[in-house]
Design an enzyme around this catalytic site. Structure first.
Site, PDB file in Angstrom:
ATOM      1  N   GLU A 181     -99.884  35.552  72.794  1.00  0.00           N
ATOM      2  CA  GLU A 181    -101.529  35.605  73.502  1.00  0.00           C
ATOM      3  C   GLU A 181    -102.370  34.765  72.853  1.00  0.00           C
ATOM      4  O   GLU A 181    -101.755  34.107  71.988  1.00  0.00           O
ATOM      5  CB  GLU A 181    -101.733  36.964  72.889  1.00  0.00           C
ATOM      6  CG  GLU A 181    -101.204  37.412  71.612  1.00  0.00           C
ATOM      7  CD  GLU A 181    -101.841  36.831  70.416  1.00  0.00           C
ATOM      8  OE1 GLU A 181    -102.971  36.496  70.616  1.00  0.00           O
ATOM      9  OE2 GLU A 181    -101.222  36.440  69.541  1.00  0.00           O
ATOM     10  N   GLU A 324     -99.912  33.561  69.168  1.00  0.00           N
ATOM     11  CA  GLU A 324     -99.816  32.569  70.225  1.00  0.00           C
ATOM     12  C   GLU A 324     -98.294  32.809  70.720  1.00  0.00           C
ATOM     13  O   GLU A 324     -98.019  32.261  71.799  1.00  0.00           O
ATOM     14  CB  GLU A 324     -99.857  31.053  69.528  1.00  0.00           C
ATOM     15  CG  GLU A 324    -101.173  30.906  68.944  1.00  0.00           C
ATOM     16  CD  GLU A 324    -101.131  29.139  68.810  1.00  0.00           C
ATOM     17  OE1 GLU A 324    -100.005  28.390  68.860  1.00  0.00           O
ATOM     18  OE2 GLU A 324    -102.160  28.721  68.156  1.00  0.00           O
TER      19      GLU A 324
END
Length: 366
Positions: A181, A324
């Protein structure tokens, strides 16, 4: 499998397509592991991983070659409450940098030759980057401290974005996906979602995210408590929880995990936010957990609560807290190692030239 009243036809169809792993393949893989020339269980979690992959693929000698990290990017309206140390513009900037392989996760992925699929499901800052897959629902969610983050319809659409991203990976011949994300403020929304789903007090599962002062952290706790009190999310209704206190990114990641299970793709959980999304998927479709693989221990206090609820144990402890999807390329290598040992080791007798009789007493004690 019971259909969800609030879910769309797409989500209910995906739920109906999630089947348990192939039990016969897992039994055969376990038997192969027992026959390999090594003390029983000596490869630890690598053995478990290879058996689980056999169940997912139906192949007792599975292969992990094509890997992809799917990154759901969206902004969160709760940032107006001062719960993040970074400005919202960072979401768009880092999404672009991921396509250029300039972030922590994407640079690691590039080194190992892994794909990265960057998906805009709700970035608020305008940008020009055709390499980002545009699935934007709208530019960011609303402030959960003032009302619901999104409508039920928007939440369902976000979940469907995740499902379609998993299908895209399956259609591209990807062997394993990781779920990451990018969204400033999403440790706040993730903590709120986790508190709602587990009914654990927010103060016990909320951390400092990307780094907060004591004052900002105290404000973050108050904001989450206010959001939960105001919105009253129903812990028995995942879509209600996501809509009221979640975000486009978390809902879409939940969809990726559901889609991965339906399309029989192993899916790697990254850190805290990814774990919360995985838990949401598990609450929707418990069988989806059989397709989930943990990566690393997150420094966020809520991570262990999410993992405990999922019944999964992370493999790596590297003091990572980037997000991430940065743990996913590392987990891919662990999975490849599990396959390499399963496929390449010699068995007792024959090729190895080793009689396993010396292990009889050890096996009796197992």
């Amino acid at each position: 499998m019971e259909l969800m009243k609030k879910a769309s036809e797409t989500i209910n169809k995906i739920m109906s397509e999630i089947k348990p792993p192939d039990a016969a393949a897992m039994a055969a893989a376990a038997a192969r592991q027992a026959a390999l020339a090594k003390p029983p269980g000596s490869l630890g979690k690598l053995e478990e991983i290879s058996v689980r992959l056999a169940g997912i693929t139906g192949d007792i000698t599975p292969h992990i070659e094509k890997c992809r990290v799917i990154v759901m990017c969206a902004d969160n309206g709760v940032c107006v409450e001062g719960v993040s140390s970074a400005p919202v513009s960072v979401t768009a900037a880092q999404a672009i940098n991921m396509t250029r392989r300039l972030t922590g996760m994407s640079s690691i992925a590039a080194y190992f030759g892994d794909d990265v699929d960057v998906v805009d499901v709700g970035i608020s800052t305008p940008y020009d980057c055709p390499e980002i897959f545009n699935a934007k629902i709208r530019p960011g969610t609303d402030n959960i401290a003032a009302g619901p983050a999104m409508t039920v319809d928007e939440t369902i659409r976000a979940i469907e974005v995740g499902i379609s991203s998993a299908k895209r990976a399956a259609d591209d011949g990807i062997d394993v996906i990781g779920v990451g994300e990018m969204g400033i403020g999403n440790t706040t929304t993730s903590s709120a979602v986790l508190a709602a789903l587990t009914e654990i007090p927010a103060k016990e599962i909320t951390g400092r995210g990307g780094g907060l002062t004591d004052e900002a952290f105290a404000r973050k706790l108050l904001v989450i408590d206010r959001a939960l009190l105001l919105n009253k999310p129903d812990p028995g209704d995942v879509i209600d929880v996501l809509a009221k206190v979640g975000g486009f990114d978390i809902a879409a990641m939940c969809g990726v995990f559901l889609g991965a299970a339906a399309y029989r793709l192993p899916a790697v959980i990254d850190g805290f936010i990814s774990a919360v999304a995985a838990l949401a998927a598990y609450k929707i479709a418990p069988a989806s957990r059989e397709y989930m693989f943990p990566s690393h221990v997150s420094a966020e206090p809520g991570y262990s609560a999410a993992m405990e609820a999922l019944g999964l144990d992370p493999w790596l402890s590297l003091d990572m807290r980037l997000g991430e999807g940065s743990g996913c390329p590392l987990a891919f290598r662990v999975m490849q190692a599990a396959c390499a040992a399963m496929n390449g080791m010699a068995a007792f007798g024959g090729e190895s030239g080793i009689d396993d009789g010396y292990l009889d007493e050890i096996r009796k004690k197992l």
